[in-house]
Design a protein around this motif. Structure first.
Motif, PDB file in Angstrom:
ATOM      1  N   SER A 126       0.925  -1.179   0.095  1.00  0.00           N
ATOM      2  CA  SER A 126      -0.064   0.008  -0.158  1.00  0.00           C
ATOM      3  C   SER A 126       1.048   1.327  -0.052  1.00  0.00           C
ATOM      4  O   SER A 126       1.792   1.373   0.788  1.00  0.00           O
ATOM      5  N   VAL A 127       0.471   2.214  -0.956  1.00  0.00           N
ATOM      6  CA  VAL A 127       1.449   3.424  -1.125  1.00  0.00           C
ATOM      7  C   VAL A 127       1.254   4.318   0.251  1.00  0.00           C
ATOM      8  O   VAL A 127       1.994   4.820   0.718  1.00  0.00           O
TER       9      VAL A 127
ATOM     10  N   TYR B 164       6.587   6.793  -4.994  1.00  0.00           N
ATOM     11  CA  TYR B 164       6.038   5.555  -4.126  1.00  0.00           C
ATOM     12  C   TYR B 164       5.482   4.917  -5.379  1.00  0.00           C
ATOM     13  O   TYR B 164       4.653   5.146  -6.112  1.00  0.00           O
ATOM     14  N   LEU B 165       5.945   3.602  -5.616  1.00  0.00           N
ATOM     15  CA  LEU B 165       5.288   2.642  -6.381  1.00  0.00           C
ATOM     16  C   LEU B 165       4.946   1.362  -5.801  1.00  0.00           C
ATOM     17  O   LEU B 165       5.351   0.770  -4.946  1.00  0.00           O
TER      18      LEU B 165
ATOM     19  N   SER C 170      11.726   0.689  -3.779  1.00  0.00           N
ATOM     20  CA  SER C 170      12.260   1.958  -4.614  1.00  0.00           C
ATOM     21  C   SER C 170      11.952   3.115  -3.431  1.00  0.00           C
ATOM     22  O   SER C 170      13.026   3.752  -3.394  1.00  0.00           O
ATOM     23  N   ALA C 171      11.001   3.394  -2.824  1.00  0.00           N
ATOM     24  CA  ALA C 171      10.607   4.645  -1.948  1.00  0.00           C
ATOM     25  C   ALA C 171      11.522   4.357  -0.881  1.00  0.00           C
ATOM     26  O   ALA C 171      12.276   5.293  -0.429  1.00  0.00           O
ATOM     27  N   ILE C 172      11.733   3.245  -0.103  1.00  0.00           N
ATOM     28  CA  ILE C 172      12.365   3.344   1.031  1.00  0.00           C
ATOM     29  C   ILE C 172      14.055   3.616   0.848  1.00  0.00           C
ATOM     30  O   ILE C 172      14.416   4.755   1.508  1.00  0.00           O
TER      31      ILE C 172
ATOM     32  N   PHE D 246       3.168  -3.702   7.137  1.00  0.00           N
ATOM     33  CA  PHE D 246       2.858  -4.443   5.966  1.00  0.00           C
ATOM     34  C   PHE D 246       2.733  -6.095   6.610  1.00  0.00           C
ATOM     35  O   PHE D 246       3.392  -6.829   6.329  1.00  0.00           O
ATOM     36  N   PRO D 247       1.655  -6.300   7.778  1.00  0.00           N
ATOM     37  CA  PRO D 247       1.802  -7.473   8.418  1.00  0.00           C
ATOM     38  C   PRO D 247       1.444  -8.607   7.119  1.00  0.00           C
ATOM     39  O   PRO D 247       1.987  -9.718   7.325  1.00  0.00           O
TER      40      PRO D 247
END
Lengths: 505, 505
Positions: free
Chosen positions: B209-210, B255-256, B262-264, B327-328
């Motif tokens: 999820s973005v 954010y993809l 990519s974002a992290i 992100f469980p």
């Protein structure tokens, strides 16, 4: 062909473009620092900003500019300049002579003074301590009186200040307009207050979700004519409109959970400013003519959209169902007619920026009369609290209980902005006169609004006002657009008609 | 006291400040137009932007600047200038002479050429049509070859280009470093590819999820040392860092949904650039020294934070539980150790910007060797597709199936940015050398990270690298900070140790 003139015109156009480009950048910088810049960087950036501002100023009053203006203002030049070039020379001349006359030392001193005065004003307002502000206010008044003697004026010293905000306007022209407006508004206010009808304004005394407010504002903004691809909507504590260029106009609003009206009418108001600039002819880009004609004309566009359009029955016939959808708990059971009357409730109050459409002008009259007498030396700064309160009582029937909600409420004098306040009521006067004319030209005006068709309004405004930028003086523009000079009757009649109906007078 | 020198220094400082202020403004404008400006206003604003850029350039190469630099570079001036003033003169001199040597006509022509080349490159990449781009690339190479002859160089023509991005660096110094890095990386890659262990990188092949990504990124950014009151985080398609001043540093990320890495790692990377600039000594504000030391040093800071810190086991010992909370579904059942190996998976691929930490340098080697040979006239632009593919196959063991994923992938050459690519691998080399030194000075380095204490790292970097801005040349700085000149062994050993463990070699 006079080669010297042609060459001067080329050089002038280039110089004018450079200054205008710098001003466009300064506009963006100002927006950025107010809206988006991180806190810690702002004081550092102020220096870079100052460097560019100084550069733009220096170019505007440079020897080169002086020489070019002198050539291009000469009798022989007339045949070589079209209207556009003449208007550019007119505006640059005005700034050049105004700025050149005040000695650099005096400007520097004033800049230090207003910076201190602003701090003192903030303190004074917070602590309700007029004495803290008084010494600075006195010095600012002194400076303004001196500056006016240097600028020169024909009849009233205040004319020199009016001319800065509304070129060509004088006390002689303005006094009868404002007296008529003041007397009729006071009289109408008394009748409203003795009416037994009271609008249901208490529906606004409850929380309205900020997220829902945002959604509703973002929904109406493009529909009323603001081009979202040529502008932005952001949030600030003090809403404003800032032009970067005619296709980049940025407005702000603020959302208060306990005041749903604030964002709605604030957004529509700033949209009025924004739409004006978005519709200036792009051929004026990169010249001194790239902005609106004057403060008063600008204000006429924001107030026309906010009041004549946004506070009309027809506007809400179209938008009220959507607003109800956003706020079913608060408005689900309230009839459109009651809502319309509620948003137009009249209630004398102490704070100008919270005033309704009718009493707003009375707030301006208090300030106008004080400024005029102060500048003429008929009264002194130390007497202001008493005079302020007396006039508030006379015109609005209420007396501030302290100076913070009285004479200390506005920032304007702390930066020397004498002559600015009249613009707000001038805007209302122009707006009513425009409304009268647009209804003649477009008889289906209010029907279109009721159908959510704002194109017909925006087209008329673009055609008759917006496109011209600063090509015409305010007076030329209003005559061209409406066929006559500014006339207070239109606003007086508009207010009479509107409130007679709402308050069942 | 030599009055002429003292007066020249004063004037130089003032002029340097003015140019630096303009550059700070240009930085803000560039950010604004990329991130926030409404679409329709941008082409209009480009003119205003150009006017200011031209003004800054003119001041940098003005007669006045030339005269001041000539006085302040003289033997007699030496005693009057402190290190700071000398560094300012060094940097302004460099720009002045580089810019003055190329005739104005040639600069103008090149500006038109690169603008056309950029369009052609975009088309060519999209349609996989190298021939569309080739004529422009050939002209750019021609220009670069000519410019280099004008700049002059001692040994290799490519030195003149390296010097632009990494002052003082030469092919003679760089070749052995890069050869060692390339050979050891290729060899390590082969061993990794023959390992039977495969990290569970497929956990990233699912949607994340973005909104959750945004929350996580905004959570870690201040914790790793980025001062949110002295900067911003926004979103753009191509992430970048832009400094306005040392207390206003703006970074972007993207954010993809289908690429949570990519974002992290993009955010951590840009934060590394940003933190560098946030910690430059404010005394360098308003001078040419207000920026980072070089492209390579700058890249060392982003890569140090992204790879040495952000891709370490200890970093995720601290942050992984938080990431799992976000992100469980995706990560709830994945062990930390498996996650750590997965984010460090090595996989040769065609696109540089998507490459892992190990193969990234091999992408750079392909470009470096091609650029060097092209500039020296040993190969020609038309031969690039074949050479590119051969080198990809030799170093990475894969051959692009078309030019869009091969020689056409990068924008750099289309704007003439030859000499830029080595900065990326230089950054990795510097970063590993810094890591070695910081671990000597702060033995608890990785323990601190594991406890979420990044202050100890940022303090060391500020003390030894960040604060100096452009005071020292890259070589001076790395010697001062680590005690020796750039040495490839540290990166080679770091990669060997890291991947041996991950891939159980």
């Amino acid at each position: 062909m006079n080669q010297a003139i042609i060459s001067a015109l080329e050089k002038f156009t280039e110089l004018d473009e450079k200054i205008s480009h710098f001003n466009s950048i300064l506009g963006l910088l100002s927006w950025d620092q107010k809206v988006i810049a991180p806190k810690k960087g702002r004081s550092i950036f102020a220096k870079a900003n100052g460097t560019l501002r100084t550069e733009a100023f220096k170019l505007s009053v440079s020897e080169e500019m002086g020489e070019l203006l002198s050539i291009l203002s000469s009798k022989e030049s007339e045949d070589y300049l079209d209207d556009e070039a003449k208007a550019k020379v007119r505006e640059r001349n005005k700034f050049y002579h105004r700025s050149k006359r005040i000695p650099a030392d005096m400007i520097k001193e004033f800049s230090v003074l207003t910076s201190q005065a602003n701090d003192a004003w903030e303190d004074a307002k917070e602590t309700n301590d007029f004495e803290r502000y008084l010494p600075y206010l006195e010095k600012i008044v002194d400076f303004k009186r001196k500056a006016i003697e240097i600028y020169g004026y024909e009849n009233h010293p205040y004319d020199a200040l009016l001319d800065e905000f509304e070129p060509g306007l004088t006390v002689e022209k303005l006094d009868p307009l404002f007296v008529k407006l003041r007397e009729s508004s006071s009289e109408l206010l008394r009748r409203i207050q003795s009416s037994s009808y009271k609008p249901a304004a208490e529906i606004f005394d409850q929380p309205y979700s900020v997220n829902q407010q945002k959604e509703f504002n973002r929904y109406i903004l493009p529909l009323i004519g603001f081009d979202m691809e040529a502008g932005r909507l952001d949030e600030t504590v003090h809403p404003f409109a800032q032009t970067v260029n005619t296709r980049d106009v940025r407005i702000t609003t603020r959302y208060l959970e306990n005041n749903v009206r604030s964002a709605i009418f604030g957004t529509i108001h700033e949209a009025g400013h924004g739409i004006y600039e978005q519709n200036i002819d792009p051929k004026f880009e990169g010249s001194v003519l790239q902005e609106g004609a004057s403060f008063g004309i600008h204000e006429s566009q924001s107030r026309f959209l906010e009041n004549m359009v946004g506070r009309s029955e027809q506007f809400w016939k179209y938008f009220y169902p959507k607003l109800q959808e956003h706020f079913p708990d608060q408005l689900g059971n309230l009839e459109l007619d009651e809502f319309y009357r509620a948003i137009n409730a009249v209630q004398p109050s102490f704070i100008r920026v919270e005033a309704d459409e009718l009493t707003y002008n009375l707030h301006i009259m208090v300030r106008y009369e004080i400024e005029k007498a102060l500048i003429a030396g008929e009264i002194e700064a130390k007497d202001l609290p008493g005079i302020w309160n007396a006039k508030m009582n006379e015109y609005l029937g209420i007396t501030p209980s302290n100076n913070s909600e009285g004479v200390l409420q506005d920032i304007h004098w702390s930066f020397g902005g004498f002559g600015y306040f009249p613009s707000y009521s001038l805007g209302n006067l122009y707006a009513a006169q425009i409304l009268h004319k647009i209804q003649q030209d477009v008889p289906e005006f209010y029907d279109s609004i009721e159908q959510g068709n704002f194109a017909v309004i925006q087209n008329w405004l673009k055609e008759n006002i917006h496109q011209y930028g600063m090509l015409y003086t305010p007076n030329e523009l209003v005559v061209k657009a409406t066929g006559e000079e500014l006339n207070a009757d239109y606003l007086v009649q508009y207010l009479e008609k509107k409130y007679s109906k709402i308050y069942k007078l």
